[in-house]
Design a protein around this motif. Structure first.
Motif, PDB file in Angstrom:
ATOM      1  N   GLN A   4       0.826  -1.212   0.000  1.00 37.93           N
ATOM      2  CA  GLN A   4       0.000   0.000   0.000  1.00 37.93           C
ATOM      3  C   GLN A   4       0.858   1.258   0.000  1.00 37.93           C
ATOM      4  O   GLN A   4       0.482   2.266  -0.581  1.00 37.93           O
ATOM      5  CB  GLN A   4      -0.931   0.004   1.206  1.00 37.93           C
ATOM      6  N   ASP A   5       2.019   1.215   0.616  1.00 34.57           N
ATOM      7  CA  ASP A   5       2.925   2.361   0.659  1.00 34.57           C
ATOM      8  C   ASP A   5       3.847   2.436  -0.561  1.00 34.57           C
ATOM      9  O   ASP A   5       4.612   3.391  -0.696  1.00 34.57           O
ATOM     10  CB  ASP A   5       3.787   2.303   1.932  1.00 34.57           C
ATOM     11  N   SER A   6       3.773   1.466  -1.451  1.00 28.43           N
ATOM     12  CA  SER A   6       4.707   1.412  -2.583  1.00 28.43           C
ATOM     13  C   SER A   6       4.296   2.382  -3.692  1.00 28.43           C
ATOM     14  O   SER A   6       3.116   2.700  -3.861  1.00 28.43           O
ATOM     15  CB  SER A   6       4.766  -0.008  -3.150  1.00 28.43           C
ATOM     16  N   PRO A   7       5.270   2.836  -4.457  1.00 29.40           N
ATOM     17  CA  PRO A   7       4.967   3.704  -5.602  1.00 29.40           C
ATOM     18  C   PRO A   7       4.111   2.996  -6.654  1.00 29.40           C
ATOM     19  O   PRO A   7       3.301   3.639  -7.324  1.00 29.40           O
ATOM     20  CB  PRO A   7       6.340   4.046  -6.187  1.00 29.40           C
ATOM     21  N   GLU A   8       4.281   1.685  -6.786  1.00 35.34           N
ATOM     22  CA  GLU A   8       3.492   0.932  -7.754  1.00 35.34           C
ATOM     23  C   GLU A   8       2.003   0.966  -7.406  1.00 35.34           C
ATOM     24  O   GLU A   8       1.152   1.124  -8.282  1.00 35.34           O
ATOM     25  CB  GLU A   8       3.962  -0.534  -7.830  1.00 35.34           C
ATOM     26  N   PHE A   9       1.709   0.817  -6.112  1.00 31.64           N
ATOM     27  CA  PHE A   9       0.314   0.864  -5.684  1.00 31.64           C
ATOM     28  C   PHE A   9      -0.242   2.273  -5.856  1.00 31.64           C
ATOM     29  O   PHE A   9      -1.384   2.446  -6.300  1.00 31.64           O
ATOM     30  CB  PHE A   9       0.181   0.413  -4.224  1.00 31.64           C
ATOM     31  N   ASP A  62       0.670   4.419  -8.068  1.00 32.28           N
ATOM     32  CA  ASP A  62       0.456   4.601  -9.502  1.00 32.28           C
ATOM     33  C   ASP A  62      -0.824   3.911  -9.945  1.00 32.28           C
ATOM     34  O   ASP A  62      -1.601   4.476 -10.725  1.00 32.28           O
ATOM     35  CB  ASP A  62       1.658   4.062 -10.282  1.00 32.28           C
ATOM     36  N   LEU A  63      -1.062   2.700  -9.461  1.00 27.76           N
ATOM     37  CA  LEU A  63      -2.282   1.970  -9.800  1.00 27.76           C
ATOM     38  C   LEU A  63      -3.510   2.745  -9.339  1.00 27.76           C
ATOM     39  O   LEU A  63      -4.472   2.927 -10.095  1.00 27.76           O
ATOM     40  CB  LEU A  63      -2.260   0.574  -9.168  1.00 27.76           C
ATOM     41  N   ARG A  64      -3.483   3.217  -8.128  1.00 32.18           N
ATOM     42  CA  ARG A  64      -4.609   3.987  -7.585  1.00 32.18           C
ATOM     43  C   ARG A  64      -4.817   5.271  -8.397  1.00 32.18           C
ATOM     44  O   ARG A  64      -5.944   5.649  -8.711  1.00 32.18           O
ATOM     45  CB  ARG A  64      -4.342   4.299  -6.117  1.00 32.18           C
ATOM     46  N   SER A  65      -3.717   5.912  -8.767  1.00 36.07           N
ATOM     47  CA  SER A  65      -3.794   7.136  -9.557  1.00 36.07           C
ATOM     48  C   SER A  65      -4.394   6.873 -10.936  1.00 36.07           C
ATOM     49  O   SER A  65      -5.231   7.640 -11.420  1.00 36.07           O
ATOM     50  CB  SER A  65      -2.404   7.740  -9.684  1.00 36.07           C
ATOM     51  N   ARG A  66      -3.966   5.793 -11.576  1.00 33.82           N
ATOM     52  CA  ARG A  66      -4.507   5.436 -12.894  1.00 33.82           C
ATOM     53  C   ARG A  66      -6.008   5.175 -12.809  1.00 33.82           C
ATOM     54  O   ARG A  66      -6.765   5.595 -13.686  1.00 33.82           O
ATOM     55  CB  ARG A  66      -3.824   4.196 -13.451  1.00 33.82           C
ATOM     56  N   PRO A 119      -2.569  -5.367 -15.492  1.00 32.53           N
ATOM     57  CA  PRO A 119      -1.160  -5.777 -15.413  1.00 32.53           C
ATOM     58  C   PRO A 119      -0.475  -5.268 -14.135  1.00 32.53           C
ATOM     59  O   PRO A 119       0.281  -6.016 -13.502  1.00 32.53           O
ATOM     60  CB  PRO A 119      -0.529  -5.154 -16.661  1.00 32.53           C
ATOM     61  N   ALA A 120      -0.761  -4.029 -13.752  1.00 31.89           N
ATOM     62  CA  ALA A 120      -0.156  -3.485 -12.533  1.00 31.89           C
ATOM     63  C   ALA A 120      -0.682  -4.222 -11.296  1.00 31.89           C
ATOM     64  O   ALA A 120       0.082  -4.537 -10.377  1.00 31.89           O
ATOM     65  CB  ALA A 120      -0.441  -1.990 -12.420  1.00 31.89           C
TER      66      ALA A 120
END
Length: 110
Positions: free
Chosen positions: A17-22, A24-28, A97-98
């Protein structure tokens, strides 16, 4: 959780949840959902307002007993299906994919 001055890492779920990948997913997801929801709500509100305040316009006959109000009302359904189709394509290309990479990360850590 450590209290000795070390940075707390938390559970794998908190780490993800604290990761940049998450983020980014939430932002998308938000970049798609919020504008699309606003556009659809405005489109629906326009229909309701036209039905309430422009009955003369809505009752204009187009073909036989089919009037503008009926056509706009049916277009509400078409719009719903179009938005669903667009979302599925967007999710398949950008979100799934993310999310799959995050799911793999979680499963490999547990």
């Amino acid at each position: 959780m450590s209290t000795t001055g070390e940075r707390s890492t938390g559970t794998i779920y908190e780490q993800v949840q604290d990761s940049p990948e998450f983020a980014d997913l939430r932002s998308r997801l938000r970049r798609f959902v919020f504008p699309m929801s606003a556009a659809f709500l405005l489109w629906y509100l326009a229909y309701v307002l036209l039905a309430s305040y422009a009955p003369g316009f809505m009752s204009i006959k187009v073909i036989g007993n089919i009037n503008v109000g009926l056509i706009i009302g049916l277009l509400q359904f078409v719009t719903t299906f179009a938005i669903t189709t667009i979302y599925v394509r967007y999710a398949n290309k950008y979100l799934d994919p993310a999310a799959e990479r995050l799911r793999t990360q979680i499963e490999s850590a547990t």
